[in-house]
Design a protein around this motif. Structure first.
Motif: not given
Length: 125
Positions: A1-25
């Motif tokens: 997780m990137h320390p300066r990003l919001l938790l939501r922004e981290n999840l959005e970033l990793f969602s785009s990289l790993l391909g999971f749905r934000m609803e799941e997160a």
């Protein structure tokens, strides 16, 4: 997780990289009690909430094998119960390799349990 990003922004970033749905997160956030922390920077989260966020990230993206090192450390009682319930629901769907000093808390979830003593790995029956 990137320390300066919001938790939501981290999840959005990793969602785009790993391909999971934000609803799941977001559903896992709710399960682990992180839903009220989505607008906080990762660096501002408590140690326990950082741990939960890291566990959440490990569970997303459909991994076949999940390695967990002391997943219950730094979690409060409610969070431990939530995580154990989540792992119980995932049993048989994922392979977990868990290192812990508290095997009694995970024993009912494990198909096989080993102990390391004096450099030797032995199965506990």
């Amino acid at each position: 997780m990137h320390p300066r990003l919001l938790l939501r922004e981290n999840l959005e970033l990793f969602s785009s990289l790993l391909g999971f749905r934000m609803e799941e997160a977001l559903e896992l956030c709710k399960t682990l009690g992180l839903d009220g922390h989505l607008e906080k920077r990762f660096s501002e989260l408590s140690h326990g909430n950082k741990k939960k966020a890291e566990i959440l990230l490990a569970l997303l993206g459909e991994p076949d094998i999940i390695l967990m090192d002391e997943p219950l450390v730094s979690l409060d009682y409610v969070s431990r119960v939530a995580l154990l319930g989540l792992l119980r629901r995932m049993k048989g769907k994922k392979t977990f390799l868990v290192v812990t000093h508290f095997p009694e808390l995970l024993r009912g979830l494990c198909d096989r349990t080993f102990k390391m003593e004096d450099g030797k790995l032995t199965e506990i029956t």
